[in-house]
Write a protein that holds these residues in place. Sequence first.
Motif, PDB file in Angstrom:
ATOM      1  N   TRP A 125       0.877  -1.187   0.000  1.00 22.17           N
ATOM      2  CA  TRP A 125       0.000   0.000   0.000  1.00 22.17           C
ATOM      3  C   TRP A 125       0.908   1.228   0.000  1.00 22.17           C
ATOM      4  O   TRP A 125       1.826   1.330   0.822  1.00 22.17           O
ATOM      5  CB  TRP A 125      -0.901  -0.020   1.241  1.00 22.17           C
ATOM      6  CG  TRP A 125      -1.846   1.136   1.347  1.00 22.17           C
ATOM      7  CD1 TRP A 125      -2.702   1.605   0.399  1.00 22.17           C
ATOM      8  CD2 TRP A 125      -2.040   1.968   2.501  1.00 22.17           C
ATOM      9  NE1 TRP A 125      -3.420   2.670   0.883  1.00 22.17           N
ATOM     10  CE2 TRP A 125      -3.035   2.913   2.167  1.00 22.17           C
ATOM     11  CE3 TRP A 125      -1.474   2.000   3.776  1.00 22.17           C
ATOM     12  CZ2 TRP A 125      -3.470   3.881   3.060  1.00 22.17           C
ATOM     13  CZ3 TRP A 125      -1.915   2.965   4.669  1.00 22.17           C
ATOM     14  CH2 TRP A 125      -2.905   3.896   4.313  1.00 22.17           C
ATOM     15  N   TYR A 128       2.678   3.310   3.053  1.00 23.41           N
ATOM     16  CA  TYR A 128       3.672   2.808   4.015  1.00 23.41           C
ATOM     17  C   TYR A 128       5.040   3.465   3.821  1.00 23.41           C
ATOM     18  O   TYR A 128       5.654   3.953   4.767  1.00 23.41           O
ATOM     19  CB  TYR A 128       3.858   1.288   3.886  1.00 23.41           C
ATOM     20  CG  TYR A 128       2.670   0.422   4.214  1.00 23.41           C
ATOM     21  CD1 TYR A 128       1.788   0.763   5.240  1.00 23.41           C
ATOM     22  CD2 TYR A 128       2.448  -0.765   3.510  1.00 23.41           C
ATOM     23  CE1 TYR A 128       0.709  -0.060   5.538  1.00 23.41           C
ATOM     24  CE2 TYR A 128       1.373  -1.581   3.816  1.00 23.41           C
ATOM     25  CZ  TYR A 128       0.509  -1.227   4.824  1.00 23.41           C
ATOM     26  OH  TYR A 128      -0.560  -2.032   5.119  1.00 23.41           O
ATOM     27  N   ASN A 175      -3.760  -5.261   0.785  1.00 20.89           N
ATOM     28  CA  ASN A 175      -4.009  -4.304  -0.277  1.00 20.89           C
ATOM     29  C   ASN A 175      -2.614  -3.989  -0.820  1.00 20.89           C
ATOM     30  O   ASN A 175      -1.767  -3.567  -0.033  1.00 20.89           O
ATOM     31  CB  ASN A 175      -4.662  -3.033   0.263  1.00 20.89           C
ATOM     32  CG  ASN A 175      -4.825  -1.974  -0.814  1.00 20.89           C
ATOM     33  OD1 ASN A 175      -4.732  -2.277  -1.987  1.00 20.89           O
ATOM     34  ND2 ASN A 175      -5.040  -0.735  -0.401  1.00 20.89           N
ATOM     35  N   ASP A 204      -1.137  -4.644   9.773  1.00 24.84           N
ATOM     36  CA  ASP A 204      -2.262  -3.880   9.227  1.00 24.84           C
ATOM     37  C   ASP A 204      -3.365  -4.872   8.841  1.00 24.84           C
ATOM     38  O   ASP A 204      -3.237  -5.606   7.858  1.00 24.84           O
ATOM     39  CB  ASP A 204      -1.788  -3.073   8.014  1.00 24.84           C
ATOM     40  CG  ASP A 204      -2.880  -2.184   7.434  1.00 24.84           C
ATOM     41  OD1 ASP A 204      -4.050  -2.327   7.838  1.00 24.84           O
ATOM     42  OD2 ASP A 204      -2.559  -1.349   6.573  1.00 24.84           O
ATOM     43  N   TYR A 207      -8.222  -4.873   6.275  1.00 26.83           N
ATOM     44  CA  TYR A 207      -9.055  -5.629   5.328  1.00 26.83           C
ATOM     45  C   TYR A 207      -9.513  -6.973   5.893  1.00 26.83           C
ATOM     46  O   TYR A 207      -9.913  -7.867   5.132  1.00 26.83           O
ATOM     47  CB  TYR A 207      -8.310  -5.831   3.999  1.00 26.83           C
ATOM     48  CG  TYR A 207      -8.398  -4.603   3.106  1.00 26.83           C
ATOM     49  CD1 TYR A 207      -9.533  -4.348   2.347  1.00 26.83           C
ATOM     50  CD2 TYR A 207      -7.364  -3.676   3.060  1.00 26.83           C
ATOM     51  CE1 TYR A 207      -9.641  -3.222   1.562  1.00 26.83           C
ATOM     52  CE2 TYR A 207      -7.464  -2.531   2.271  1.00 26.83           C
ATOM     53  CZ  TYR A 207      -8.598  -2.319   1.525  1.00 26.83           C
ATOM     54  OH  TYR A 207      -8.711  -1.188   0.740  1.00 26.83           O
ATOM     55  N   SER A 236     -13.307   1.425   8.420  1.00 25.71           N
ATOM     56  CA  SER A 236     -13.464   1.946   7.048  1.00 25.71           C
ATOM     57  C   SER A 236     -13.966   0.913   6.060  1.00 25.71           C
ATOM     58  O   SER A 236     -14.914   1.156   5.314  1.00 25.71           O
ATOM     59  CB  SER A 236     -12.123   2.478   6.529  1.00 25.71           C
ATOM     60  OG  SER A 236     -11.823   3.698   7.134  1.00 25.71           O
ATOM     61  N   ARG A 245     -13.478   8.286   9.372  1.00 27.16           N
ATOM     62  CA  ARG A 245     -12.124   8.394   9.909  1.00 27.16           C
ATOM     63  C   ARG A 245     -12.017   7.844  11.335  1.00 27.16           C
ATOM     64  O   ARG A 245     -11.766   8.572  12.290  1.00 27.16           O
ATOM     65  CB  ARG A 245     -11.592   9.852   9.844  1.00 27.16           C
ATOM     66  CG  ARG A 245     -11.759  10.560   8.505  1.00 27.16           C
ATOM     67  CD  ARG A 245     -11.261   9.761   7.306  1.00 27.16           C
ATOM     68  NE  ARG A 245      -9.858   9.388   7.391  1.00 27.16           N
ATOM     69  CZ  ARG A 245      -9.429   8.135   7.151  1.00 27.16           C
ATOM     70  NH1 ARG A 245     -10.262   7.169   6.796  1.00 27.16           N
ATOM     71  NH2 ARG A 245      -8.160   7.862   7.248  1.00 27.16           N
TER      72      ARG A 245
HETATM   73  C1  LIG Z   1      -3.749  -1.362   3.483  1.00 26.35           C
HETATM   74  C2  LIG Z   1      -4.451  -0.173   4.040  1.00 26.35           C
HETATM   75  N1  LIG Z   1      -4.197   0.185   5.301  1.00 26.35           N
HETATM   76  C3  LIG Z   1      -4.807   1.251   5.847  1.00 26.35           C
HETATM   77  C4  LIG Z   1      -5.703   2.008   5.132  1.00 26.35           C
HETATM   78  C5  LIG Z   1      -6.318   3.215   5.784  1.00 26.35           C
HETATM   79  O1  LIG Z   1      -7.568   2.974   6.296  1.00 26.35           O
HETATM   80  P1  LIG Z   1      -8.377   4.119   7.038  1.00 26.35           P
HETATM   81  O2  LIG Z   1      -9.472   4.542   6.140  1.00 26.35           O
HETATM   82  O3  LIG Z   1      -8.905   3.484   8.295  1.00 26.35           O
HETATM   83  O4  LIG Z   1      -7.426   5.226   7.360  1.00 26.35           O
HETATM   84  C6  LIG Z   1      -6.005   1.677   3.808  1.00 26.35           C
HETATM   85  C7  LIG Z   1      -6.958   2.482   3.018  1.00 26.35           C
HETATM   86  O5  LIG Z   1      -7.076   2.384   1.842  1.00 26.35           O
HETATM   87  C8  LIG Z   1      -5.367   0.547   3.251  1.00 26.35           C
HETATM   88  O6  LIG Z   1      -5.600   0.185   1.996  1.00 26.35           O
END
Ligand SMILES: Cc1ncc(COP(=O)(O)O)c(C=O)c1O
Length: 266
Positions: A125, A128, A175, A204, A207, A236, A245
């Motif tokens: 993602w 990071y 992701n 993380d 998902y 989310s 948020r």
């Molecule tokens: C892998 C990953 N981690 C964290 C997040 C962030 O999520 P949040 O909306 O809770 O900030 C996303 C959002 O797309 C994501 O894809």
Amino acid sequence: MEHLSVRLTSLSSSATLAMSQKSNELKAQGVDVINLSVGEPDFFTPDPIKAAAKKAIDNNFSFYSPVPGFLDLRKAIVAKLKRENGLDYTVDQIIVSNGAKQSICNTLLCLVDPGDEVIVPAPYWVSYVEMVKLAEGMNVILPAGIDQNFKITPEQLEAAITPKTKALILCTPSNPTGSVYSHDELEALADVLARHPQVVVISDEIYEHINYVGRHASIASFPVLRDRVAVINGVSKAYAMTGWRIGFLAAPLWLARAASKLQGQY
Ligand SMILES: Cc1ncc(COP(=O)(O)O)c(C=O)c1O
């Protein structure tokens, strides 16, 4: 003349948001676009959640909230972690933030000193590596291609760890790839990490509920790592609440306290 810091100028703009904007522009021109950039669920926030939020506004929940989040919310998160993940936390170990994104950034800023190495399995993602840069750390990218189902192997992890390694960022379900680490695969990684006590795992799990492969497993479930895993999650994706948020960190007390201290200032 601009007066921006090196920290800011070395930061890339969010590629995800740029793609999303491009897609919106094309849509506005009448082009039929399927937007696979930002991870927006294809359903709406469930009605009971909306109703509870409306009630909260009517009940004047409109003042500054406690820095780590409302106690009732943190109790609900403790219960969720036990019920769905079999993990034991106390409320003091839960820090609620403005999305999982802020929770991850908080965690990196709490852990990483300039020059510290952070292992990031690729594909990753996009945020990071930018957050690691913000913390003035060094990204160590571990490529995991389709031939290995986009998952790093214990051998790769072992070879990447150095005395300067501060953290490993693990994203499962992943992701962008959708890959899911099984319990056994995580255990094999945990066995490697057991030999390197300086490495903290940032897990993380945002998902967690978008998983079509098998049961979700958390690397926090291995006792050998219990005092050095930062679990990141939020509402989310599972509850279609991207705009609300709300995310959280569940961590050992030393890290949770640090994240709260940091968050208290920004
Ligand atoms: C892998 C990953 N981690 C964290 C997040 C962030 O999520 P949040 O909306 O809770 O900030 C996303 C959002 O797309 C994501 O894809």
